[in-house]
Write a protein that holds these residues in place. Structure first.
Motif, PDB file in Angstrom:
ATOM      1  N   VAL A  67       0.833  -1.202   0.000  1.00 43.35           N
ATOM      2  CA  VAL A  67       0.000   0.000   0.000  1.00 43.35           C
ATOM      3  C   VAL A  67       0.870   1.255   0.000  1.00 43.35           C
ATOM      4  CG1 VAL A  67      -1.591   1.363   1.408  1.00 43.35           C
ATOM      5  CG2 VAL A  67      -2.032  -1.064   1.028  1.00 43.35           C
ATOM      6  N   VAL A  68       1.880   1.271   0.864  1.00 44.64           N
ATOM      7  CA  VAL A  68       2.790   2.421   0.911  1.00 44.64           C
ATOM      8  C   VAL A  68       3.534   2.558  -0.418  1.00 44.64           C
ATOM      9  CG1 VAL A  68       4.834   3.393   2.034  1.00 44.64           C
ATOM     10  CG2 VAL A  68       3.043   2.323   3.412  1.00 44.64           C
ATOM     11  N   GLY A  69       3.971   1.421  -0.977  1.00 47.10           N
ATOM     12  CA  GLY A  69       4.677   1.463  -2.257  1.00 47.10           C
ATOM     13  C   GLY A  69       3.810   2.002  -3.382  1.00 47.10           C
ATOM     14  N   ILE A  70       2.535   1.598  -3.415  1.00 49.09           N
ATOM     15  CA  ILE A  70       1.612   2.095  -4.455  1.00 49.09           C
ATOM     16  C   ILE A  70       1.463   3.606  -4.354  1.00 49.09           C
ATOM     17  CG2 ILE A  70      -0.808   2.107  -5.179  1.00 49.09           C
ATOM     18  CD1 ILE A  70      -0.899  -0.877  -4.426  1.00 49.09           C
ATOM     19  N   GLN A  71       1.277   4.096  -3.133  1.00 47.44           N
ATOM     20  CA  GLN A  71       1.112   5.532  -2.950  1.00 47.44           C
ATOM     21  C   GLN A  71       2.366   6.303  -3.350  1.00 47.44           C
ATOM     22  OE1 GLN A  71      -0.024   5.630   1.193  1.00 47.44           O
ATOM     23  NE2 GLN A  71      -2.195   5.325   0.735  1.00 47.44           N
ATOM     24  N   ALA A  72       3.534   5.752  -3.025  1.00 47.31           N
ATOM     25  CA  ALA A  72       4.786   6.418  -3.376  1.00 47.31           C
ATOM     26  C   ALA A  72       4.989   6.434  -4.894  1.00 47.31           C
ATOM     27  CB  ALA A  72       5.961   5.727  -2.685  1.00 47.31           C
ATOM     28  N   LEU A  73       4.693   5.330  -5.561  1.00 47.20           N
ATOM     29  CA  LEU A  73       4.821   5.297  -7.019  1.00 47.20           C
ATOM     30  C   LEU A  73       3.855   6.280  -7.676  1.00 47.20           C
ATOM     31  CD1 LEU A  73       5.143   1.441  -7.603  1.00 47.20           C
ATOM     32  CD2 LEU A  73       6.910   3.155  -8.057  1.00 47.20           C
ATOM     33  N   ALA A  74       2.647   6.365  -7.151  1.00 51.45           N
ATOM     34  CA  ALA A  74       1.669   7.296  -7.708  1.00 51.45           C
ATOM     35  C   ALA A  74       2.128   8.740  -7.515  1.00 51.45           C
ATOM     36  CB  ALA A  74       0.310   7.081  -7.049  1.00 51.45           C
ATOM     37  N   GLU A  75       2.733   9.043  -6.384  1.00 45.17           N
ATOM     38  CA  GLU A  75       3.228  10.402  -6.131  1.00 45.17           C
ATOM     39  C   GLU A  75       4.321  10.786  -7.120  1.00 45.17           C
ATOM     40  OE1 GLU A  75       2.236  12.676  -4.196  1.00 45.17           O
ATOM     41  OE2 GLU A  75       0.901  11.696  -2.749  1.00 45.17           O
ATOM     42  N   MET A  76       5.083   9.815  -7.586  1.00 50.25           N
ATOM     43  CA  MET A  76       6.143  10.077  -8.557  1.00 50.25           C
ATOM     44  C   MET A  76       5.641   9.988 -10.006  1.00 50.25           C
ATOM     45  SD  MET A  76       9.535   8.236  -6.948  1.00 50.25           S
ATOM     46  CE  MET A  76       8.784   6.610  -6.796  1.00 50.25           C
ATOM     47  N   ASN A  77       4.326   9.841 -10.168  1.00 48.74           N
ATOM     48  CA  ASN A  77       3.721   9.704 -11.499  1.00 48.74           C
ATOM     49  C   ASN A  77       4.227   8.453 -12.221  1.00 48.74           C
ATOM     50  OD1 ASN A  77       1.850  10.624 -13.409  1.00 48.74           O
ATOM     51  ND2 ASN A  77       3.426  11.677 -14.609  1.00 48.74           N
ATOM     52  N   ARG A  78       4.538   7.429 -11.444  1.00 47.33           N
ATOM     53  CA  ARG A  78       4.961   6.149 -12.018  1.00 47.33           C
ATOM     54  C   ARG A  78       3.835   5.127 -11.886  1.00 47.33           C
ATOM     55  NH1 ARG A  78      10.488   4.942  -8.939  1.00 47.33           N
ATOM     56  NH2 ARG A  78      10.141   2.913  -9.941  1.00 47.33           N
ATOM     57  N   TRP A  79       2.611   5.604 -12.118  1.00 45.18           N
ATOM     58  CA  TRP A  79       1.452   4.753 -11.927  1.00 45.18           C
ATOM     59  C   TRP A  79       1.410   3.581 -12.905  1.00 45.18           C
ATOM     60  CZ3 TRP A  79      -1.422   4.724 -16.337  1.00 45.18           C
ATOM     61  CH2 TRP A  79      -1.287   5.824 -17.198  1.00 45.18           C
ATOM     62  N   ARG A  80       2.052   3.708 -14.056  1.00 44.58           N
ATOM     63  CA  ARG A  80       2.070   2.598 -15.020  1.00 44.58           C
ATOM     64  C   ARG A  80       2.775   1.366 -14.460  1.00 44.58           C
ATOM     65  NH1 ARG A  80       2.777   7.277 -17.794  1.00 44.58           N
ATOM     66  NH2 ARG A  80       1.350   7.712 -19.553  1.00 44.58           N
ATOM     67  N   GLU A  81       3.649   1.556 -13.498  1.00 45.81           N
ATOM     68  CA  GLU A  81       4.413   0.444 -12.944  1.00 45.81           C
ATOM     69  C   GLU A  81       3.687  -0.260 -11.802  1.00 45.81           C
ATOM     70  OE1 GLU A  81       8.340   1.769 -11.838  1.00 45.81           O
ATOM     71  OE2 GLU A  81       8.258   3.415 -13.286  1.00 45.81           O
ATOM     72  N   VAL A  82       2.610   0.332 -11.310  1.00 48.05           N
ATOM     73  CA  VAL A  82       2.008  -0.140 -10.065  1.00 48.05           C
ATOM     74  C   VAL A  82       1.559  -1.594 -10.152  1.00 48.05           C
ATOM     75  CG1 VAL A  82      -0.027   0.097  -8.592  1.00 48.05           C
ATOM     76  CG2 VAL A  82       1.362   2.105  -9.146  1.00 48.05           C
ATOM     77  N   LEU A  83       0.795  -1.940 -11.170  1.00 50.49           N
ATOM     78  CA  LEU A  83       0.228  -3.283 -11.238  1.00 50.49           C
ATOM     79  C   LEU A  83       1.319  -4.350 -11.338  1.00 50.49           C
ATOM     80  CD1 LEU A  83      -2.338  -4.920 -11.249  1.00 50.49           C
ATOM     81  CD2 LEU A  83      -2.430  -4.683 -13.738  1.00 50.49           C
ATOM     82  N   SER A  84       2.265  -4.145 -12.221  1.00 48.69           N
ATOM     83  CA  SER A  84       3.354  -5.124 -12.339  1.00 48.69           C
ATOM     84  C   SER A  84       4.201  -5.165 -11.069  1.00 48.69           C
ATOM     85  CB  SER A  84       4.226  -4.787 -13.553  1.00 48.69           C
ATOM     86  OG  SER A  84       4.782  -3.494 -13.429  1.00 48.69           O
TER      87      SER A  84
END
Length: 291
Positions: A67-84
């Protein structure tokens, strides 16, 4: 003495989780937060088996790290990487924790890419092991509202709802009613869009008809003037006057070449001008002694 409540791996993961949360919330260091989350998940490995006494606590720490990792990736606009990124720690969609699946659906819906969650969400919701979870109903509702219905996949939504064994008839009817309402709104929007397009076309044709009539009138007057000209003014002034008339006409009607609807309009106008040109030229000939 009693054995420690945490083995070295889970204890390290819990410490890394705390660091990652501080980096995310307090320091806004999102890249470092992702690194701590990855290190924590790696330290957990595959975790204890289903019958292990610490299985629930182990899964909770791993879920929190993701959960923390998803939020951090989204904050960096790296949302494309979240699912993988999350699937590398859970291997298959069916094993995703409900909270992680919820965040992924909300994230990809917010960025306008709900289709990314089509297969993952469907696999999770169709798994019998997940249909008994208390979060199942709310996740199904979220998946319908944020993924299937916005994409217009109404038949797939109905099939999914009917295939849920844990639902009673009332729950199924409620979901099916929601799908039906969404289908009706979708159809109404499509009808409104088509009606708007149909209204625009006749308007363009009407304007073209009025302008065409004006052009033909001007060319008729020009043709009459040309008949009264002598040989001396026949060749060069004739073409210049036609060209000048056409250019003046374009200026008067103020066609906008940048308009997306002007290209077919101008094309039709040019075609009309060519036809009118041919009509004017055909009956005109050089004056003879008999004229």
């Amino acid at each position: 003495g009693e054995p420690p409540a945490w083995a070295p791996g889970p204890a390290q993961a819990a410490a890394l989780l705390e660091e990652a949360a501080d980096l995310l919330v307090l320091h806004r260091d999102f890249a470092a937060a992702v690194e701590r989350c990855e290190a924590g998940c790696d330290s957990l490995g595959h975790g204890p088996g289903p019958g292990h006494e610490r299985c629930e606590r182990f899964a909770e720490v791993k879920c929190s790290l993701c959960v923390v990792g998803i939020q951090a990736l989204a904050e960096m606009n790296r949302w494309r990487e979240v699912l993988s990124w999350v699937l590398q720690y859970y291997q298959v969609p069916e094993h995703l924790p409900p909270k992680v699946l919820e965040l992924c659906i909300l994230l990809y819906s917010k960025v306008g890419e709900p289709q990314v969650m089509l297969e993952v969400g469907s696999s999770w919701l169709r798994a019998r092991s997940n249909q008994g979870l208390p979060e199942f109903g709310s996740l199904l509702e979220l998946y319908l509202a944020q993924v299937l219905l916005p994409l217009g996949l109404f038949e797939g939504a109905e099939e999914l709802v009917r295939g849920c064994a844990g639902f009673g008839s009332e729950q199924q009817l409620a979901f099916l009613s929601t799908i039906c309402d969404s289908r009706c709104r979708w159809a109404q929007r499509e009808e409104a869009r088509l009606a708007e397009e149909e209204q625009q076309d006749p308007a363009t044709e009407t304007v073209l008809g009025v302008l065409s009539q004006k052009l033909l009138t001007m060319l008729t007057l020009l043709r009459r003037a040309l008949r009264s000209m002598s040989n001396h003014f026949y060749l060069l002034p004739y073409k210049k006057m036609l060209l000048a008339t056409f250019l003046l006409y374009l200026v008067v009607v103020r066609l906008d070449p940048a308009s997306p609807t002007s290209l077919p309009f101008i094309y039709k106008l040019v075609q009309l001008f060519r036809q009118a040109w041919a009509a004017v030229l055909s009956p005109i000939h050089r004056p003879s002694l008999r004229d």
